[in-house]
Design an enzyme around this catalytic site. Structure first.
Site, PDB file in Angstrom:
ATOM      1  CB  ALA A 114      -1.461  52.884  80.030  1.00 49.67           C
ATOM      2  CB  ALA A 116      -4.785  59.259  78.168  1.00 52.05           C
ATOM      3  N   PRO A 117      -4.218  60.984  80.871  1.00 50.22           N
ATOM      4  CG  PRO A 117      -4.964  62.695  82.302  1.00 50.22           C
ATOM      5  CD  PRO A 117      -4.690  61.214  82.267  1.00 50.22           C
ATOM      6  N   GLY A 118      -1.906  62.494  80.415  1.00 51.50           N
ATOM      7  CA  GLY A 118      -0.630  63.102  80.091  1.00 51.50           C
ATOM      8  C   GLY A 118       0.168  63.626  81.263  1.00 51.50           C
ATOM      9  N   GLY A 119      -0.331  63.486  82.490  1.00 51.34           N
ATOM     10  CA  GLY A 119       0.407  64.008  83.636  1.00 51.34           C
ATOM     11  C   GLY A 119       1.783  63.388  83.769  1.00 51.34           C
ATOM     12  CE  LYS A 120       1.132  58.077  87.094  1.00 49.74           C
ATOM     13  NZ  LYS A 120      -0.191  58.757  87.162  1.00 49.74           N
ATOM     14  CD  GLU A 138      -5.189  56.046  76.709  1.00 50.08           C
ATOM     15  OE1 GLU A 138      -6.211  55.315  76.744  1.00 50.08           O
ATOM     16  OE2 GLU A 138      -4.350  56.103  77.632  1.00 50.08           O
ATOM     17  CG  ASP A 183      -0.565  55.313  86.006  1.00 49.03           C
ATOM     18  OD1 ASP A 183      -0.377  54.900  87.160  1.00 49.03           O
ATOM     19  OD2 ASP A 183      -1.481  56.094  85.709  1.00 49.03           O
ATOM     20  CB  CYS A 236      -4.678  55.776  91.066  1.00 54.49           C
ATOM     21  SG  CYS A 236      -5.996  55.436  89.882  1.00 54.49           S
TER      22      CYS A 236
END
Length: 457
Positions: A114, A116-120, A138, A183, A236
């Site tokens: 999962a 988006a947005p792509g940080g991980k 995503e 995530d 989060c």
């Protein structure tokens, strides 16, 4: 800042935290922390440029992430040309913990379920060093497009972006991945300081709904993981229902997994908005090869035959002249979608090939090399971001704060330096590509995609 919290949420957190609740609730009256990660694919910790970035943005290390830093909000690193060059990714510090715990290694097969947005995803890609295969999925098409754009800017040459339901991937690639990150979609209690909508949308019913959704997705993550592999589940949010209780449910439902480690970051204890992560490992010996559970699906508009081979030959001709220092990731295959040529890495044991991608929505089916138009090869912006400036036969270097760099990022053409030969080249800052130009008749014609250009003054 004074975030107005729902009464039911305050009551829940007082029950959960007891004597710490006052400190926790007081954190909502303090300014939030801002963070970024340096991109190890483009800049190393000993690079002098890393020290310049640290000084420019007043960076301070994030304890749980070796490439992570907090920054002074007033310095606005997201507006700097270094950001356009992909030298760092703007990311909330707490969110960096999950990919660190996943501990992806070069050469592995890794899935961000999962993403988006792509940080991980970009953090995982940096740890993999361009080796192996990273699949970033995503479910929402609009968010998948943003994910693909962030993967592109980070220069990930070994990543595929899919837009699919988790159960669809689990049916295609059971027990295929060495590591899986989930995530999970959650109630977002850790977003309250920066997203007023998250506060308005919160309710006990929303928490229960998120927990049910997480328990729908987790079995897919379990099925996708190889025996002996590692699954990291993260959110989060702060409530136990979506965190410890969901992990407890998972362990009872899937006894082949064991809990290795659990981490919580809290805004009143740490510099960040808060995060939860659980490290789960699947019993058994990890296998290096993968067998399809059924014959691969047929169909799709991609080509693997003569069309892809001819396009790849045109790419190689282009690269020999314009990018003599760059080599494609080894063990891969070309995919042709209409005019667009992609390179799909195929490390040993990878199930992710052209046949297994059939009928999947693919915002990014590998590294976009370029497009074949009327027998000519035109390089893609993704290719510019995946190389270093030193690999190009032609380069137009300018300082980050120069008028030339600002003009290039607005999409303007620039005068060609004396002696610059005709042909494709890279516009760079501090040796790092911003995008392509094509030199002709004393002009470097701007080839930065229109969607990436900054507004004119």
């Amino acid at each position: 800042m004074n975030t107005v919290l729902p009464d039911a949420y305050v009551e829940r957190m007082r029950r959960q935290l007891g004597g710490e609740a006052d400190d926790f609730l007081a954190s909502y009256r303090r300014p939030r922390t801002f963070g970024l990660r340096l991109n190890p694919l483009k800049i190393g910790p000993a690079d002098p440029l890393a020290a310049r970035i640290a000084a420019a943005f007043k960076l301070k290390p994030v304890p749980w992430c070796g490439t992570g830093f907090t920054y002074d909000e007033r310095t606005r690193p997201g507006r700097h040309p270094w950001h356009a060059a992909g030298l760092y990714y703007i990311q909330e510090p707490s969110a960096m913990i999950a990919a660190e715990l996943l501990d992806a290694r070069p050469g592995e097969l890794v899935l961000d379920l999962a993403a988006a947005p792509g940080g991980k995803t970009t953090q995982i890609g940096g740890r993999m060093g361009g080796r192996g295969l990273l699949v970033a999925n995503e479910i929402h098409p609009g968010r998948a497009k943003i994910l693909a754009e962030n993967v592109e800017r980070a220069g990930l040459a070994n990543a595929v972006v899919t837009n699919a339901e988790p159960d669809e991937l689990a049916a295609r690639w059971p027990e295929a991945f060495d590591r899986v990150l989930l995530d999970a979609p959650c109630s977002g209690e850790g977003m309250f300081r920066k997203d007023p909508d998250a506060v308005r949308e919160w309710s006990p019913e929303a928490v229960a709904m998120c927990a049910r959704r997480q328990r729908d997705i987790l079995p897919c993550a379990a099925r996708l993981l190889k025996p002996g592999g590692r699954l990291v589940y993260s959110t989060c949010t702060f409530n136990r229902e979506e965190n410890e209780e969901t992990v407890g449910w998972f362990l009872r439902t899937f006894p082949e997994f064991r809990l290795v480690r659990e981490e919580r970051l809290w805004p009143h204890r740490d510099e960040g908005e808060g995060h939860y992560a659980a490290v789960l490992e699947k019993e058994g010996e990890r296998t290096e090869r993968w067998r399809s559970p059924s014959p691969p699906a047929k169909g799709g508009k991609r080509e693997r035959g003569g069309g892809a081979a001819e396009a790849l030959a045109l790419y190689r001709e282009f690269a020999a002249e314009a990018l003599p220092g760059f080599e494609l990731p080894p063990a891969g295959e070309p995919l042709l979608f209409g005019e667009s040529l992609f390179w799909l890495p195929r490390p040993e044991g990878s199930p992710v090939g052209a046949a297994s991608l059939a009928r999947l929505r693919l915002p990014r089916p590998g590294l976009h090399l370029g497009d074949v138009r009327k027998g000519r090869f035109e390089p893609a912006h993704a290719l510019a971001m995946a190389v270093s400036g030193s690999m190009a036969a032609r380069r137009r270097e300018a300082a980050p704060d120069s008028p030339e760099t600002a003009a290039y990022l607005r999409g303007e053409s620039l005068p060609a330096p004396d002696g610059l030969a005709r042909g494709w080249g890279l516009a760079t800052v501090d040796g790092c590509p911003l995008g392509w130009f094509k030199a002709s008749d004393g002009v470097c014609k701007n080839r930065l995609p229109k969607g990436l250009r900054s507004p004119s003054a």
